[in-house]
Design a protein around this motif. Structure first.
Motif, PDB file in Angstrom:
ATOM      1  N   GLY A  44       0.899  -1.339   0.030  1.00 31.49           N
ATOM      2  CA  GLY A  44      -0.029   0.049   0.282  1.00 31.49           C
ATOM      3  C   GLY A  44       0.918   1.320  -0.130  1.00 31.49           C
ATOM      4  O   GLY A  44       1.382   1.769   0.907  1.00 31.49           O
ATOM      5  N   GLU A  45       0.943   1.824  -1.085  1.00 31.89           N
ATOM      6  CA  GLU A  45       1.498   3.100  -1.247  1.00 31.89           C
ATOM      7  C   GLU A  45       1.240   3.665  -2.644  1.00 31.89           C
ATOM      8  O   GLU A  45       1.111   3.052  -3.520  1.00 31.89           O
ATOM      9  CB  GLU A  45       3.061   3.106  -1.274  1.00 31.89           C
ATOM     10  CG  GLU A  45       3.927   4.272  -1.004  1.00 31.89           C
ATOM     11  CD  GLU A  45       3.654   4.905   0.542  1.00 31.89           C
ATOM     12  OE1 GLU A  45       3.337   6.108   0.711  1.00 31.89           O
ATOM     13  OE2 GLU A  45       3.965   4.126   1.327  1.00 31.89           O
ATOM     14  N   THR A  46       0.670   5.105  -2.679  1.00 38.31           N
ATOM     15  CA  THR A  46       0.504   5.821  -4.034  1.00 38.31           C
ATOM     16  C   THR A  46       1.576   6.358  -4.540  1.00 38.31           C
ATOM     17  O   THR A  46       2.095   7.297  -3.897  1.00 38.31           O
ATOM     18  CB  THR A  46      -0.775   6.660  -3.747  1.00 38.31           C
ATOM     19  OG1 THR A  46      -1.713   5.756  -3.218  1.00 38.31           O
ATOM     20  CG2 THR A  46      -1.210   7.155  -5.007  1.00 38.31           C
ATOM     21  N   PHE A  47       2.127   6.114  -5.510  1.00 38.98           N
ATOM     22  CA  PHE A  47       3.130   6.699  -6.395  1.00 38.98           C
ATOM     23  C   PHE A  47       2.537   7.207  -7.661  1.00 38.98           C
ATOM     24  O   PHE A  47       1.510   6.642  -8.315  1.00 38.98           O
ATOM     25  CB  PHE A  47       4.353   5.936  -6.584  1.00 38.98           C
ATOM     26  CG  PHE A  47       5.019   5.120  -5.538  1.00 38.98           C
ATOM     27  CD1 PHE A  47       5.677   5.842  -4.640  1.00 38.98           C
ATOM     28  CD2 PHE A  47       4.544   3.806  -5.515  1.00 38.98           C
ATOM     29  CE1 PHE A  47       6.069   5.128  -3.560  1.00 38.98           C
ATOM     30  CE2 PHE A  47       5.151   2.910  -4.363  1.00 38.98           C
ATOM     31  CZ  PHE A  47       6.001   3.819  -3.495  1.00 38.98           C
ATOM     32  N   GLY A  48       2.699   8.558  -8.061  1.00 35.56           N
ATOM     33  CA  GLY A  48       1.959   9.158  -8.976  1.00 35.56           C
ATOM     34  C   GLY A  48       0.497   9.784  -8.420  1.00 35.56           C
ATOM     35  O   GLY A  48       0.424  10.257  -7.436  1.00 35.56           O
ATOM     36  N   ASP A  49      -0.129   9.999  -9.444  1.00 38.64           N
ATOM     37  CA  ASP A  49      -1.495  10.579  -9.334  1.00 38.64           C
ATOM     38  C   ASP A  49      -2.474   9.522  -9.020  1.00 38.64           C
ATOM     39  O   ASP A  49      -3.613  10.114  -8.620  1.00 38.64           O
ATOM     40  CB  ASP A  49      -1.995  11.273 -10.608  1.00 38.64           C
ATOM     41  CG  ASP A  49      -1.203  12.294 -11.060  1.00 38.64           C
ATOM     42  OD1 ASP A  49      -0.556  12.717 -10.026  1.00 38.64           O
ATOM     43  OD2 ASP A  49      -0.975  12.488 -12.436  1.00 38.64           O
ATOM     44  N   GLY A  50      -2.420   8.391  -8.820  1.00 38.33           N
ATOM     45  CA  GLY A  50      -3.574   7.519  -8.634  1.00 38.33           C
ATOM     46  C   GLY A  50      -4.390   7.166  -9.592  1.00 38.33           C
ATOM     47  O   GLY A  50      -4.127   7.663 -10.686  1.00 38.33           O
ATOM     48  N   TYR A 185      -2.635  -2.166  -1.669  1.00 35.20           N
ATOM     49  CA  TYR A 185      -2.597  -1.076  -2.863  1.00 35.20           C
ATOM     50  C   TYR A 185      -1.541  -1.318  -3.705  1.00 35.20           C
ATOM     51  O   TYR A 185      -0.585  -1.278  -3.415  1.00 35.20           O
ATOM     52  CB  TYR A 185      -2.983   0.129  -2.331  1.00 35.20           C
ATOM     53  CG  TYR A 185      -3.146   1.231  -3.747  1.00 35.20           C
ATOM     54  CD1 TYR A 185      -4.349   1.325  -4.354  1.00 35.20           C
ATOM     55  CD2 TYR A 185      -2.270   1.743  -4.368  1.00 35.20           C
ATOM     56  CE1 TYR A 185      -4.783   2.126  -5.300  1.00 35.20           C
ATOM     57  CE2 TYR A 185      -2.246   2.708  -5.432  1.00 35.20           C
ATOM     58  CZ  TYR A 185      -3.646   2.747  -6.010  1.00 35.20           C
ATOM     59  OH  TYR A 185      -3.805   3.600  -6.991  1.00 35.20           O
ATOM     60  N   SER A 186      -1.787  -1.656  -5.156  1.00 29.69           N
ATOM     61  CA  SER A 186      -0.620  -1.572  -5.968  1.00 29.69           C
ATOM     62  C   SER A 186      -1.445  -1.022  -7.350  1.00 29.69           C
ATOM     63  O   SER A 186      -2.566  -1.446  -7.593  1.00 29.69           O
ATOM     64  CB  SER A 186      -0.133  -2.717  -6.040  1.00 29.69           C
ATOM     65  OG  SER A 186      -0.957  -3.898  -6.612  1.00 29.69           O
TER      66      SER A 186
END
Length: 421
Positions: A44-50, A185-186
């Motif tokens: 679970g980590e958001t990179f970029g805009d999602g 999350y991925s």
């Protein structure tokens, strides 16, 4: 460009696809530009805009707030396992499933059961007690198509099984009032580094460095790839049962160090310098006993166990490597689940290790996990002293239930080769 269709609300949806139509989200970044993540340390980590502004689960996207200080360490809590109040044959749960028009079916001899045709939010206390026992016996229980289950209902079910764990480092939902929920999350911005780990190393039990590691954990996937990113669960009961009695006795005498430092370091590397709680190390028995079933289970995993206490390093390394491989290689006691959106998995972290496959990049995978604490792990000696009865071996109990004897003892003679040799 064509990518795997992502399933939303139980149907194949074009929300996250690019098939020549006007895309609803930005195009997938190049393979090289995506953030390279180590699945061994990544959840679970958001990179970029999602996934975009119109994403229906935006409130549950991962968020890791900036903190000025850490909370105090966790203290021991009184926990009574709800499985103690179950009917031995799960009669209340089975009657409820039948009256709802549903079915219960075992997926393997040792591990895995699936329940179809019910709504989890409609379970009463007696059915929940029976479910606690079923999870303890079967390792993991799946529910299909739980589209109406809210996160608050999921949390209420988890809290019924035990106090909810707040993860010291992982992201929680953006909604802001769900500190006891872990976001899984991925997406297309997080590319698994397939050289960073062996498949056997990915089998783990969650946050076992805690004083009271989790029991009956509940994961619901909101969005899942149409193909790939399955999860496997492997039974610690069966790993124990597969060993010789002398080796079982040896492992029962051992304890191992479970550390949270490596996991905390992976979060710090992403800029989250102050965790919810400072990392700790805890010593737990290598073989624990489930307080409800009375069955012995191997309780080590490569994710958090660094060494066995009181033995030479070479001996510790060899033992842990053997047990790690045992979880990954036992095809007769591993269940593989092919997720659909809305599915729920309830597993007992005390007695199974699990691993995702991380094979569906660049598809979106998004879920919410609720993780109740269980008791402080009991060694065989501690269990037998507390409960006044001997702990049990899963395979021996199965053979008794079948009315048959186990294999004949090895007579020490050379075995003749056969055509399979």
């Amino acid at each position: 460009m064509t990518v795997t269709t992502t399933t939303l609300n139980g149907t194949s949806d074009q929300y996250l696809t690019l098939r020549g139509e006007e895309p609803k989200i930005k195009k997938i970044p190049s393979y090289e530009s995506a953030k390279l993540v180590d699945p061994f340390n990544y959840v679970g980590e958001t990179f970029g805009d999602g996934p975009g502004e119109d994403y229906p689960w935006a409130d549950f996207l991962p968020h890791n707030p900036v903190r000025t200080h850490s909370e105090p360490p966790l203290e021991l809590q009184n926990i009574t396992d709800r499985g103690h109040f179950a009917d031995p044959g799960h009669s209340r749960l089975r009657a409820w499933v039948k009256s709802s028009g549903g079915t219960i079916k075992d997926l393997g001899i040792c591990v895995g059961t699936v329940i179809h045709g019910v709504k989890m939010e409609e379970m009463g206390p007696e059915e929940r007690d029976d479910l606690a026992l079923l999870i303890a016996q079967r390792g993991v229980v799946f529910f299909r198509k739980q589209h109406d289950l809210t996160i608050d209902q999921q949390r209420a079910l988890g809290a019924y099984f035990g106090p909810l764990h707040k993860h010291p480092t992982y992201a929680t939902p953006r909604r802001g009032d769900l500190d006891d929920v872990v976001v899984v999350y991925s997406d297309e911005n997080s590319r698994p580094d397939l050289y960073a780990f062996s498949r056997a190393e990915l089998f783990h039990s969650d946050v076992t460095y805690e004083l009271q590691p989790p029991g009956a954990t509940i994961l619901r996937l909101l969005v899942t790839p149409e193909v790939g990113n399955d999860t496997l669960w492997s039974s610690g009961y069966n790993v124990y049962s597969s060993l010789s009695r002398p080796y079982q006795r040896y492992l029962e005498s051992l304890s191992a160090i479970h550390t949270g430092y490596n996991q905390a370091a992976s979060r710090s590397a992403e800029g989250h310098r102050i965790p919810l709680r400072a990392p700790i190390e805890t010593v737990h028995p290598v073989v624990r006993v489930h307080p409800v079933t009375g069955l012995k289970s191997v309780f080590v995993n490569p994710g958090f166990v660094t060494r066995i206490v009181g033995v030479p390093k070479a001996e510790s390394d060899a033992t842990l490597a053997f047990l790690k491989d045992s979880f990954a290689q036992q095809t007769d006691a591993t269940v593989r689940w092919r997720w659909e959106a809305g599915d729920v998995a309830c597993w007992d972290n005390r007695i199974v290790n699990h691993s995702a496959t991380f094979d569906a990049y660049p598809s979106l995978r998004h879920g919410l996990r609720v993780t109740p604490h269980a008791e402080k792990p009991l060694s065989v000696e501690e269990y037998e002293a507390a409960y006044g009865k001997p702990a049990k071996d899963w395979i021996k109990e199965r053979l008794i239930s079948l009315g048959i004897e186990g294999p004949a003892a090895d007579d020490g003679k050379t075995k003749k080769g056969g055509f399979r040799d």
